[in-house]
Design an enzyme around this catalytic site. Structure first.
Site, PDB file in Angstrom:
ATOM      1  N   SER A   1       0.849  -1.182   0.000  1.00 16.44           N
ATOM      2  CA  SER A   1       0.000   0.000   0.000  1.00 16.44           C
ATOM      3  C   SER A   1       0.886   1.233   0.000  1.00 16.44           C
ATOM      4  CB  SER A   1      -0.916   0.003   1.223  1.00 16.44           C
ATOM      5  OG  SER A   1      -0.130   0.226   2.385  1.00 16.44           O
ATOM      6  N   LYS A   2       0.228   2.364  -0.046  1.00 14.17           N
ATOM      7  CA  LYS A   2       0.936   3.630  -0.154  1.00 14.17           C
ATOM      8  C   LYS A   2       2.000   3.804   0.925  1.00 14.17           C
ATOM      9  CE  LYS A   2      -0.758   7.795  -2.281  1.00 14.17           C
ATOM     10  NZ  LYS A   2      -1.971   8.536  -2.497  1.00 14.17           N
ATOM     11  N   ARG A   3       1.694   3.297   2.092  1.00 13.11           N
ATOM     12  CA  ARG A   3       2.641   3.550   3.176  1.00 13.11           C
ATOM     13  C   ARG A   3       3.957   2.796   2.987  1.00 13.11           C
ATOM     14  NH1 ARG A   3       2.431  -0.654   6.989  1.00 13.11           N
ATOM     15  NH2 ARG A   3       0.664  -1.850   6.245  1.00 13.11           N
ATOM     16  N   HIS A   4       3.993   1.803   2.087  1.00  9.40           N
ATOM     17  CA  HIS A   4       5.247   1.107   1.790  1.00  9.40           C
ATOM     18  C   HIS A   4       6.100   1.879   0.785  1.00  9.40           C
ATOM     19  CE1 HIS A   4       2.742  -2.445   3.046  1.00  9.40           C
ATOM     20  NE2 HIS A   4       3.806  -2.559   3.814  1.00  9.40           N
ATOM     21  N   GLY A   5       5.504   2.893   0.189  1.00  8.63           N
ATOM     22  CA  GLY A   5       6.253   3.624  -0.829  1.00  8.63           C
ATOM     23  C   GLY A   5       5.420   3.734  -2.086  1.00  8.63           C
TER      24      GLY A   5
END
Ligand code: GLU
Length: 474
Positions: A242-246
C-alpha cells in the site's frame, strides 16, 4: 478456433499503472511471447468517474515505458455494454438467468434476516421460479444468474490448484443492473470470451470471482479459460502493498531512476523463479517463463534488491545507451535539470566522455545524474561540506604546489596526467591520496567522484586549470 494463446491485461483506471498491475501485465506478456501468442489490453472503464482520458493514458504510457506493448488496440469495456446486455438476455431466454423484481426494501430485509440468523447475506432466489407476469408495477428488474443449488464449482487454477466452491455459497448474483448496465462479474466473462482469451493470469484477489465467473461460462456453454491467480505483492512487513510502503505507480518508479529492464527483472522475480537466477534479460525471461513456476506464497517488495538489480543493469548498459537514456529520462527525474545546464550537444559529449567512470557507482539514474553535476557546474564551483574541509586544511597549499606541474602537461590525457601527478607527489613527499583529495574537491566540489585522472581528462585542460585556480587564487 485455433490453439493460439491469448492472454489479456485488464486494468481498471486508477490514475496510474499500479506496480502490481505491471507485474500482472508482465506475466501475461511473457506467457504470450513465450507461446507465440498475443496479449490484449482491455481497459475496465465502467466506473465513469475514474475512467478519465488521463487515467487511461497513464496506464498505456506505463506499459509503453516498460516495453510491454499489447497486441491490437486497447478494448474499452464500457463501449461493449450493449453486448453484455445481449448476453444477459440470451441467458434469460435459455432459462439460465431470470428477471428479479425484488425491491430495495425486500433486499434490505433479506440482509437483516441473514444477519440475525448469522448467515452470509445472500439473495434468497425469490424470483427464480416466479413468472414475470407477477412483476410489481414500476419496478425495473435486474437479471440474475440461475446458479446451481447444490454440487460444487471447481476452478482448476494453475497456481492455486483445484479450488472448490460449494454452489450453495454462490448465490444468484446479478448480471445486469436495473439500469441495463452489466455487473463487473458479467462483463469480464463476456469480454474474455469475445476476445478469445485462452489464459487468465491475474491477482489472487479475483479468485472468488473466478468461481462465479465459471458459472457464467457454463451457463453459456463456453470454454472456461485456463486460470492462474497469482499472489499479491506485499510490503517488507508482510502487509498487502500500500501507499505507506512507498510508491505504487510505475511512473513514480520511473521518477526514482529505475531502468525498465531492471524493474521488469525485479518484478518477474516477485512470485516467479527460474532456479537461482537473479539477473535476467527480457529474452531470458521470455524463454524461461512458465505459469507452472509461479509461486503460491506472497512476494515481498524489497527496495534494496531492486536497487542492486538496477545498479547491475546500469553497469551492464553501454555508455551510448546510458547517455541516450539520460537525455530522455531527465524529463522525469527530480534532478533532471542538471542535464540542461548547457546545450544538448555539449551535454551528450561530456556525458559520453565521463560515463565509463560514472556508471560504476550509480544504483539509480537519479544517482547517476547527480554524479554528472560536476561536468556542467558553473565556476566558481560550490563546495559541499567535506570538499570545503579538505581544501581548508592543507588542500589549497597542496594544489598550489601541483599547479605548475599540471600547467606543464603537454598532452592532456589520462596517462600523461597520471605520470605528472604521481611524480609530483613523490617529489613533494606526499602520499598520492593527499594530492588526489584536494584535486577532486576543487574539480568537482565533492569528496567522492570517479577517478581523478578521468575527471581531469573529461573536463579538459582549460576548464580543469580554471577550476583549480578558482580555489588557489584566494
Ligand atoms: N480490472 C480488474 C483489476 O484491475 C482485473 C480484472 C481481471 O483481471 O479479471 O483488478
Amino acid at each position: 478456433m485455433t490453439d493460439r494463446v491469448v492472454t489479456r491485461f485488464a486494468p481498471s483506471p486508477t490514475g496510474f499503472l499500479h506496480i502490481g498491475g505491471a507485474r500482472t501485465a508482465l506475466f501475461n506478456w511473457l506467457y504470450a511471447r513465450r507461446m507465440g501468442g498475443q496479449m490484449l489490453l482491455r481497459i475496465e472503464d465502467t466506473d465513469r468517474e475514474r475512467s478519465t482520458d488521463a487515467a487511461v493514458q497513464a496506464i498505456i504510457e506505463g506499459l509503453d515505458w516498460l516495453g510491454l506493448k499489447a497486441d491490437g488496440e486497447p478494448i474499452s469495456q464500457f463501449a461493449r455494454a450493449a453486448r453484455h446486455r445481449e448476453i444477459a438476455e440470451e441467458l434469460v431466454a435459455a432459462g439460465k438467468a431470470y428477471y428479479c423484481y425484488a425491491t430495495p426494501a425486500e433486499l434490505d430485509e433479506m440482509r437483516e434476516k441473514a444477519k440475525a440468523e448469522k448467515r452470509p447475506p445472500r439473495y434468497d432466489g425469490r424470483w427464480r421460479d416466479r413468472d414475470p407476469s407477477e412483476a410489481p408495477a414500476g419496478v425495473k428488474p435486474v437479471i440474475r444468474i440461475m446458479a446451481p443449488l447444490d454440487g460444487e464449482t471447481v476452478v482448476r487454477d494453475k497456481v492455486q490448484g483445484d479450488v472448490r466452491f460449494p454452489n450453495k455459497d454462490l448465490d444468484d448474483f446479478i448480471l445486469l443492473r436495473s439500469d441495463g448496465t452489466p455487473t463487473y462479474m458479467h462483463a469480464v466473462v463476456v469480454d474474455d470470451h469475445d476476445m478469445g482469451v485462452t489464459h487468465i493470469i491475474r491477482g489472487d484477489d479475483h479468485l472468488t470471482n473466478a468461481g462465479r465467473q465459471t458459472l457464467i461460462y457454463q451457463a453459456m456453454g463456453w470454454d472456461v479459460p485456463v486460470m492462474a491467480h497469482i499472489p499479491l505483492i506485499h510490503g517488507a512487513d508482510g502487509a498487502k502493498l500500500s501507499k505507506r510502503h512507498g510508491a505504487l505507480g510505475v511512473d513514480a518508479y520511473r521518477g526514482m531512476g529505475y531502468l525498465p529492464k531492471a524493474l521488469l527483472n525485479y518484478l518477474v522475480r516477485l512470485g516467479w523463479s527460474h532456479g537461482d537466477d537473479e539477473v535476467m534479460s527480457i529474452e531470458d525471461m521470455i524463454s524461461w517463463f512458465d505459469i507452472v513456476d509461479i509461486n503460491r506464497g506472497a512476494a515481498r517488495f524489497d527496495f534494496a534488491k531492486l536497487d542492486a538489480i538496477n545498479g547491475h543493469w546500469i553497469r551492464g548498459s553501454s555508455d551510448e545507451e546510458l547517455v541516450e537514456t539520460l537525455m530522455t529520462e531527465r524529463a522525469y527525474l527530480p534532478n533532471g535539470d542538471i542535464l540542461r545546464q548547457t546545450d544538448d550537444a555539449t551535454v551528450r559529449q561530456r556525458l559520453g566522455a565521463a560515463m565509463a567512470g560514472l556508471k560504476e557507482r550509480a544504483k539509480t539514474l537519479v544517482e547517476l545524474t547527480e554524479s554528472t553535476a560536476y561536468l556542467f557546474a558553473q565556476r566558481p564551483l560550490p563546495l559541499d561540506e567535506k570538499a570545503a574541509e579538505i581544501l581548508a586544511k592543507d588542500g589549497r597549499d597542496i594544489l598550489r604546489g601541483l599547479l605548475p606541474a599540471l600547467e606543464g602537461v603537454e598532452s592532456w590525457d589520462v596517462a600523461s596526467l597520471e605520470m605528472v601527478i604521481k611524480a609530483h607527489a613523490e617529489a613533494a613527499g606526499l602520499k598520492l591520496g593527499k594530492v588526489a583529495q584536494p584535486l577532486r574537491a576543487a574539480l568537482t566540489g565533492k569528496s567522492t567522484s570517479p577517478g581523478v585522472y578521468d575527471v581531469l581528462a573529461v573536463l579538459g585542460r582549460d576548464e580543469s586549470l580554471a577550476r583549480l585556480k578558482d580555489q588557489t587564487a584566494a
